[in-house]
Write a protein that holds these residues in place. Structure first.
Motif, PDB file in Angstrom:
ATOM      1  N   PRO A 279      53.057  16.087  27.934  1.00  0.00           N
ATOM      2  CA  PRO A 279      51.937  15.957  28.859  1.00  0.00           C
ATOM      3  C   PRO A 279      52.391  15.728  30.296  1.00  0.00           C
ATOM      4  O   PRO A 279      51.632  15.913  31.232  1.00  0.00           O
ATOM      5  N   GLU A 280      53.669  15.320  30.485  1.00  0.00           N
ATOM      6  CA  GLU A 280      54.144  15.005  31.827  1.00  0.00           C
ATOM      7  C   GLU A 280      54.653  16.210  32.594  1.00  0.00           C
ATOM      8  O   GLU A 280      54.989  16.122  33.765  1.00  0.00           O
ATOM      9  N   THR A 281      54.741  17.380  31.950  1.00  0.00           N
ATOM     10  CA  THR A 281      55.404  18.517  32.576  1.00  0.00           C
ATOM     11  C   THR A 281      54.735  18.960  33.865  1.00  0.00           C
ATOM     12  O   THR A 281      55.396  19.173  34.880  1.00  0.00           O
ATOM     13  N   GLU A 282      53.417  19.086  33.847  1.00  0.00           N
ATOM     14  CA  GLU A 282      52.714  19.498  35.067  1.00  0.00           C
ATOM     15  C   GLU A 282      52.905  18.456  36.166  1.00  0.00           C
ATOM     16  O   GLU A 282      53.119  18.800  37.329  1.00  0.00           O
ATOM     17  N   LEU A 283      52.835  17.187  35.793  1.00  0.00           N
ATOM     18  CA  LEU A 283      53.048  16.115  36.758  1.00  0.00           C
ATOM     19  C   LEU A 283      54.454  16.193  37.324  1.00  0.00           C
ATOM     20  O   LEU A 283      54.676  16.012  38.527  1.00  0.00           O
ATOM     21  N   LEU A 284      55.407  16.507  36.465  1.00  0.00           N
ATOM     22  CA  LEU A 284      56.796  16.619  36.904  1.00  0.00           C
ATOM     23  C   LEU A 284      56.950  17.728  37.937  1.00  0.00           C
ATOM     24  O   LEU A 284      57.572  17.539  38.980  1.00  0.00           O
ATOM     25  N   GLU A 286      54.671  19.028  39.817  1.00  0.00           N
ATOM     26  CA  GLU A 286      53.948  18.672  41.047  1.00  0.00           C
ATOM     27  C   GLU A 286      54.760  17.702  41.902  1.00  0.00           C
ATOM     28  O   GLU A 286      54.608  17.666  43.125  1.00  0.00           O
ATOM     29  N   ASN A 287      55.621  16.916  41.248  1.00  0.00           N
ATOM     30  CA  ASN A 287      56.402  15.905  41.964  1.00  0.00           C
ATOM     31  C   ASN A 287      57.898  16.218  41.963  1.00  0.00           C
ATOM     32  O   ASN A 287      58.732  15.327  42.085  1.00  0.00           O
ATOM     33  N   PHE A 288      58.209  17.498  41.835  1.00  0.00           N
ATOM     34  CA  PHE A 288      59.601  17.933  41.817  1.00  0.00           C
ATOM     35  C   PHE A 288      60.167  17.962  43.234  1.00  0.00           C
ATOM     36  O   PHE A 288      61.319  17.628  43.473  1.00  0.00           O
ATOM     37  N   LEU A 289      59.347  18.394  44.155  1.00  0.00           N
ATOM     38  CA  LEU A 289      59.742  18.515  45.565  1.00  0.00           C
ATOM     39  C   LEU A 289      58.859  17.617  46.423  1.00  0.00           C
ATOM     40  O   LEU A 289      57.714  17.335  46.061  1.00  0.00           O
ATOM     41  N   PRO A 290      59.339  17.185  47.598  1.00  0.00           N
ATOM     42  CA  PRO A 290      60.719  17.378  48.070  1.00  0.00           C
ATOM     43  C   PRO A 290      61.678  16.433  47.364  1.00  0.00           C
ATOM     44  O   PRO A 290      61.246  15.546  46.630  1.00  0.00           O
ATOM     45  N   TYR A 291      62.955  16.601  47.637  1.00  0.00           N
ATOM     46  CA  TYR A 291      63.976  15.764  47.005  1.00  0.00           C
ATOM     47  C   TYR A 291      63.677  14.276  47.195  1.00  0.00           C
ATOM     48  O   TYR A 291      63.794  13.486  46.261  1.00  0.00           O
ATOM     49  N   GLU A 292      63.268  13.899  48.395  1.00  0.00           N
ATOM     50  CA  GLU A 292      63.100  12.480  48.730  1.00  0.00           C
ATOM     51  C   GLU A 292      62.153  11.756  47.786  1.00  0.00           C
ATOM     52  O   GLU A 292      62.363  10.590  47.446  1.00  0.00           O
ATOM     53  N   THR A 293      61.109  12.442  47.332  1.00  0.00           N
ATOM     54  CA  THR A 293      60.115  11.811  46.453  1.00  0.00           C
ATOM     55  C   THR A 293      60.139  12.397  45.041  1.00  0.00           C
ATOM     56  O   THR A 293      59.236  12.154  44.255  1.00  0.00           O
ATOM     57  N   SER A 294      61.163  13.156  44.720  1.00  0.00           N
ATOM     58  CA  SER A 294      61.240  13.811  43.417  1.00  0.00           C
ATOM     59  C   SER A 294      61.337  12.803  42.279  1.00  0.00           C
ATOM     60  O   SER A 294      61.941  11.725  42.422  1.00  0.00           O
ATOM     61  N   SER A 369      62.693  26.501  37.551  1.00  0.00           N
ATOM     62  CA  SER A 369      61.873  25.810  36.552  1.00  0.00           C
ATOM     63  C   SER A 369      60.477  26.405  36.443  1.00  0.00           C
ATOM     64  O   SER A 369      59.903  26.464  35.352  1.00  0.00           O
ATOM     65  N   LYS A 370      59.930  26.846  37.563  1.00  0.00           N
ATOM     66  CA  LYS A 370      58.593  27.460  37.536  1.00  0.00           C
ATOM     67  C   LYS A 370      58.576  28.676  36.627  1.00  0.00           C
ATOM     68  O   LYS A 370      57.605  28.913  35.904  1.00  0.00           O
ATOM     69  N   LYS A 371      59.658  29.445  36.648  1.00  0.00           N
ATOM     70  CA  LYS A 371      59.723  30.653  35.820  1.00  0.00           C
ATOM     71  C   LYS A 371      59.710  30.293  34.341  1.00  0.00           C
ATOM     72  O   LYS A 371      59.189  31.022  33.508  1.00  0.00           O
TER      73      LYS A 371
END
Length: 375
Positions: A279-284, A286-294, A369-371
């Motif tokens: 269930p966390e994949t979409e959240l992940l 969405e919060n993958f970028l930018p590096y600073e807040t990844s 990862s999007k692919k």
């Protein structure tokens, strides 16, 4: 989509399990006694204390793990102490520390501090006040002040001047602590599921080994168990504990190898992906970028410790990079976000504070990862 991903990686999981099994074969072949009720959560406050005692092994002098730990702390308590640390009950199920202190004293492991020892702990100012009170000279160094007080004042009267008298270990008590050093060690160092009760069980299983060997073997076997059950988050925590344990023995090369596995697993999101559903994949994403807040970053604690091991190892950077790449290349995750080379590079970019390069490597991984997850 995720069922297809899991199906794709299932073959890799089986292959990796065989690889790990071969590694385990190289460890010493040690039989392990399974003790069902001794796998205690050290944070738990619910104990069947009688069960703990019944399943524990006494020392050669007849003391149980909790009594040895009280012996270790005894010199910090004054006689008649009523204010004890909360961990006695929360971590070990001990409700009456005073009762144990009295038992240790009656059995010859502890004694009351002498007046000489009490005076030795006092400040020079306090000693001079006592000398004035008894109309004695106040000149001289501390040893002279103490000697003058003892020679010129009734010992009982002198002792009554102090409200507290402390416990002190006898030679028998010191011997007990030396022979059971593992008790105070595991109390100070919280390692996975180990506490004084569990390690006491391990120490009394055959073959007999040092407590450090016992802990290392336990961590190795726990890591194998977690890996076999696809519990990679617990596996990572176990490898982290092993790295710290190796570093205690100044085996920094080995510690760096183990920390490399931890970094690889952290950056590839074991806390997100190795569960029954995702269930966390979409959240992940969405919060993958930018590096600073990844969400996928090397934890600060892991980064700090790794930097320290690099410094202490005194190895050349290129050799360290080779060690890390070797460890990361042999690590396994069900879904790989960052390659071993990328994980190694991220670590050194973090150390060198190359934030622009970090943004670029994260952007590249995000597109990749999007692919996998979306297309």
């Amino acid at each position: 989509m995720f069922k297809e991903i899991l199906k794709f990686f299932s073959g890799n999981i089986k292959t990796e399990k065989k690889s790990i099994e071969k590694k385990i074969d190289s460890f010493e072949d040690i039989p392990v006694k399974v003790v069902s009720s001794m796998l205690i959560d050290s944070d738990s406050t619910s104990y069947d204390f009688n069960t703990l005692i019944n399943e524990a092994y006494p020392s050669k002098n007849g003391l149980y793990p909790h009594e040895i730990l009280v012996l270790k702390y005894a010199s910090t308590y004054f006689i008649g102490e009523t204010n004890f640390q909360k961990f006695w009950l929360s971590d070990y199920g001990v409700r009456d520390v005073n009762k144990i202190l009295k038992k240790l004293t009656s059995k010859g492991f502890l004694r009351e501090t002498s007046i000489e020892e009490i005076l030795e702990k006092e400040t020079i100012k306090k000693l001079k006040e006592l000398l004035k009170k008894h109309n004695l000279k106040v000149s001289g160094n501390k040893s002279e002040l103490i000697e003058r007080l003892i020679k010129s004042t009734d010992r009982q009267i002198l002792k009554s001047s102090f409200s507290k008298s402390y416990y002190k270990n006898t030679e028998l008590g010191n011997e007990e602590l030396r022979e059971n050093e593992y008790i105070s060690y595991i109390h100070r160092n919280k390692i996975m599921d180990l506490n004084i009760w569990r390690l006491n069980q391990l120490m009394n299983e055959e073959p007999r080994k040092s407590y450090r060997d016992k802990i290392w073997i336990h961590l190795n076997m726990s890591a194998f168990k977690y890996f076999g059950e696809n519990r990679f988050e617990e596996y990572s925590a176990c490898r982290f504990a092993m790295a710290k344990f190796a570093a205690e023995e100044k085996k920094y090369k080995q510690a760096l190898y183990l920390m490399s596995e931890v970094i690889f697993l952290d950056l590839n999101g074991v806390k997100f992906f190795n569960k029954k559903n995702y269930p966390e994949t979409e959240l992940l994403l969405e919060n993958f970028l930018p590096y600073e807040t990844s969400l996928l970053k090397i934890p600060r604690r892991v980064l700090k410790i790794t930097k320290e091991y690099i410094r202490l190892s005194k190895l050349q950077i290129e050799e360290i990079k080779e060690i890390m790449l070797d460890a990361m290349g042999k690590s396994f995750v069900s879904i790989k976000i960052f390659s071993p080379e990328e994980c190694r590079d991220i670590l050194f970019m973090e150390i060198d504070e190359e934030y622009r390069e970090l943004d670029l490597i994260y952007e590249k991984a995000y597109e990749k990862s999007k692919k996998v997850f979306i297309n």
